[in-house]
Structures are given as structure tokens and as C-alpha cells.
Design an enzyme around this catalytic site. Structure first.
Site, PDB file in Angstrom:
ATOM      1  CG  HIS A   8     -56.416  -8.972  83.902  1.00  0.00           C
ATOM      2  ND1 HIS A   8     -55.198  -8.520  83.465  1.00  0.00           N
ATOM      3  CD2 HIS A   8     -56.124  -9.938  84.814  1.00  0.00           C
ATOM      4  CE1 HIS A   8     -54.235  -9.185  84.078  1.00  0.00           C
ATOM      5  NE2 HIS A   8     -54.757 -10.045  84.911  1.00  0.00           N
ATOM      6  CG  HIS A  17     -52.898 -18.522  89.313  1.00  0.00           C
ATOM      7  ND1 HIS A  17     -53.121 -17.922  90.542  1.00  0.00           N
ATOM      8  CD2 HIS A  17     -53.140 -17.562  88.385  1.00  0.00           C
ATOM      9  CE1 HIS A  17     -53.504 -16.670  90.357  1.00  0.00           C
ATOM     10  NE2 HIS A  17     -53.510 -16.420  89.052  1.00  0.00           N
TER      11      HIS A  17
HETATM   12  O1  LIG Z   1     -55.339 -11.941  97.037  1.00  0.00           O
HETATM   13  C1  LIG Z   1     -56.188 -12.281  96.239  1.00  0.00           C
HETATM   14  O2  LIG Z   1     -57.331 -12.495  96.553  1.00  0.00           O
HETATM   15  C2  LIG Z   1     -55.709 -12.475  94.850  1.00  0.00           C
HETATM   16  C3  LIG Z   1     -56.728 -13.076  93.965  1.00  0.00           C
HETATM   17  C4  LIG Z   1     -56.046 -13.679  92.800  1.00  0.00           C
HETATM   18  O3  LIG Z   1     -55.183 -14.502  92.959  1.00  0.00           O
HETATM   19  C5  LIG Z   1     -56.451 -13.244  91.513  1.00  0.00           C
HETATM   20  C6  LIG Z   1     -55.746 -13.629  90.439  1.00  0.00           C
HETATM   21  C7  LIG Z   1     -56.114 -13.209  89.135  1.00  0.00           C
HETATM   22  C8  LIG Z   1     -55.273 -13.407  88.089  1.00  0.00           C
HETATM   23  O4  LIG Z   1     -54.181 -14.123  88.199  1.00  0.00           O
HETATM   24  C9  LIG Z   1     -55.427 -12.794  86.806  1.00  0.00           C
HETATM   25  O5  LIG Z   1     -56.572 -12.523  86.396  1.00  0.00           O
HETATM   26  O6  LIG Z   1     -54.400 -12.537  86.168  1.00  0.00           O
HETATM   27 FE   FE2 Z   2     -52.658 -12.875  87.243  1.00  0.00          FE
END
Ligand SMILES: O=C(O)CCC(=O)/C=C/C=C(\O)C(=O)O
Ligand code: FE2
EC number: 1.13.11.16
Length: 314
Positions: free
Chosen positions: A179, A115
């Protein structure tokens, strides 16, 4: 104007844990206005600086930087899945120019992205493959991390290359600001998760993918109730950072140690190195003017959420 820039926070939590309707509408308006400005600029080439969250890059081989010669998005958290439109010859020339400039970026002909790359392409360009894009990964979670100074030098080298193409170039930065969502850390996980982080997580079984996403969603729900359940957001640092970018003073970040940034603003704040790289790339075109600054702490997304545009004055 030959170069345009847009930097935008991303969040996997949109649609899962959302803020009040008025805040959602405000963010939608910010994004939609940015999309319109980008459409008017009509880029011929996009360079997207973004991080990964153990979906494409693992500790089997973890580069600080990687330039994609080809890339596919996996579609985590309801983000778009599928191939990006990477112009391979231009990406190869870019990688060569970056190495000649003294920045040893890795290359990937099969970059797997999440993402962090998909969201800005969807939101700002309308889809993964609507414009030719060179994807540039900056490691922002898997220690040891590159420094602000190296991210700036990477951006400068890519900016000089982009300028030499003579194309209208759009630079995108994805992630940040303050964050710290729950992202596993190699030093603090059990053997099974360590194995995932070292590469077996590349093709996660559906139930593990689901559990992993649910962990982030539950953490966001908890953070809304108690903003000390995770590292608190840091509006003061975020606004200082935005000031530095607006005022072309981002070189001042060169002296900031990674540990200091983690302490001030959270461990995922290192994603803002994508913004520094993007601004350094834009600065390679000459003076720039920043505009359309937006910032709001959004606990539902575990994010100091920001957005900033800029255009070259040449
Ligand atoms: O391995 C995991 O569980 C990763 C979780 C995850 O993908 C979190 C993403 C959060 C962000 O992209 C963000 O807040 O920038
Ligand atoms: Fe991220």
C-alpha cells in the site's frame, strides 16, 4: 503453547471509505475469529510491533526502533484514545535485554501512538488497556528506514527476552501489506509541512487534523475509481511475503533493499517489518505453526489487507 502471534493490516479508512458489505462482513469474521483465539490463549503479556504516521514520532528525533515504557494513543481517525497498560518494569527489562543483544532501540516514557497501535488493541483485545502491553515502534515511513534484517534482529532479541519471563506472550504485528496512501515525505513537502514533520505536528490544530484526514479519505475515493492514482496494490508480492512467514523463511527478506520493496509494493509496505519482527520473536520460542491466513486487496482502504496467526509448538 507459550507464545501466540497475530499480524493484521490496519487502516485509518474503516468507517470512512468502506468496501462492499460482504467484504466488510468477511473481514469482521476474520478479526472476530482471531479475537476469540487470542482470548482462549489468554495472554499474560502482549508485545505490539507497530508503526507511526507522524503522530508520535517526528524528524526532531526519529529512531528506527523505540520501546515504550509508557504510552498514550491520540485517537486519530476515530481510533481509541487514552493510555495503554504498559508494565513499566517489564518494559525496562525488555529494553535493557534488547540493547545487550546489540540492537540499539530507543526508549520512550511518554510514547505517543496512533491508529497503528490502537487499532489492533481495540480489535484483537477489546481496548487499549485490557492487557499489559509493551509497545514497540518500528519506523516504516520516515526515511531513512531500518532494514528487514534489523527488524528481524529486534524481534529475535525481544522474543528471547519474552521467553525468559515465563509468561504466556502474545506478539502482535500491525500494518502492511502492499500500500501507499498519501503520507507526506520530507523531500517533497513545502517549508510549512517540513516544520510539521520535524515536530510541530505533534499537537495539530483541529482544522489541520481534519484537512489531513480528508486528504487520505479523498485519495481512497480516487483510488477506488482509478487504481493507478496511487501505487497499485501488489497481491503477488503480498502472497509471497505471507508464504515466507508461514514457511519460516523470513530471513530471505534480509537481502531486500528498502528501495526495492517500495518499488514493488508501495512506500508504506515497510510496515510489514512489524510482521517480520513479530514472527522472529515467536521463532525465539522454537518451531511454530502458522494458521488462519487471510488476504484480500481492498482498494477502499488502499490496502493489500492481510491477517495471519501462528503459535509456538513448545
Ligand atoms: O500525515 C498524514 O497525512 C498521514 C496520513 C495517515 O495517517 C495515513 C495512514 C495510513 C495508514 O495507516 C495505512 O494505510 O497503513
Ligand atoms: Fe499505516
Amino acid at each position: 503453547m507459550s507464545a501466540y502471534l497475530h499480524c493484521l493490516s490496519h487502516t485509518p479508512l474503516v468507517g470512512y471509505v468502506d468496501p462492499a458489505q460482504a467484504v466488510l462482513a468477511e473481514v469482521d469474521e476474520v478479526v472476530s475469529a482471531a479475537r476469540t483465539r487470542i482470548a482462549v490463549f489468554d495472554p499474560e503479556l502482549v508485545v505490539l510491533f507497530a508503526p507511526d504516521h507522524y503522530n508520535g514520532f517526528f524528524y526532531d528525533v526519529m529512531p528506527a526502533f523505540c520501546i515504550g515504557m509508557g504510552a498514550t494513543a491520540i485517537g486519530d481517525f476515530n481510533s481509541a484514545a487514552g493510555p495503554l497498560d504498559v508494565p513499566r518494569d517489564i518494559a525496562e527489562a525488555c529494553a535493557d535485554a534488547v540493547l545487550q543483544a546489540g540492537v540499539d532501540a530507543a526508549v520512550s516514557y511518554r510514547m505517543q501512538v496512533d491508529h497503528g497501535f490502537a487499532q489492533p488493541l481495540e480489535l484483537l483485545l477489546g481496548g487499549l488497556a485490557h492487557k499489559p502491553v509493551i509497545p514497540v515502534f518500528i519506523n516504516s515511513v520516515a526515511v531513512p528506514l531500518p532494514s528487514f534484517a534489523r527488524a528481524r534482529l529486534l524481534g529475535e532479541a525481544i522474543g528471547r527476552f519474552a521467553r525468559s519471563t515465563g509468561k504466556r506472550v502474545l506478539f502482535l504485528g500491525s500494518g502492511g501489506l502492499s500500500h501507499q496512501p498519501p503520507v507526506p515525505e520530507l523531500a517533497h513537502v513545502d517549508a510549512r509541512m517540513a516544520d510539521r514533520l520535524m515536530g510541530s505536528g505533534r499537537d495539530l490544530p483541529a482544522n489541520e487534523r481534519q484537512a489531513r484526514q480528508q486528504r487520505v479519505i479523498s485519495a481512497a475515493e480516487g483510488f477506488v475509481l482509478d487504481q493507478h492514482s496511487l501505487h497499485p496494490l501488489s497481491p503477488a508480492w503480498d502472497n509471497h511475503f505471507l508464504d515466507l512467514l508461514e514457511q519460516r523463511r523470513f530471513v530471505e527478506l534480509d537481502g531486500m533493499a528498502n528501495a526495492e520493496l517500495s518499488t514493488l509494493a508501495g512506500k508504506s509496505t515497510h510496515e510489514v517489518k512489524t510482521w517480520v519482527a513479530a514472527f522472529a520473536a515467536l521463532a525465539a520460542f522454537g518451531d511454530y505453526q502458522a494458521s488462519a491466513r487471510y488476504y484480500r486487496p481492498i482498494p477502499e482502504w488502499i490496502a493489500g489487507f492481510g491477517s495471519l496467526s501462528a503459535h509456538s509448538l513448545t
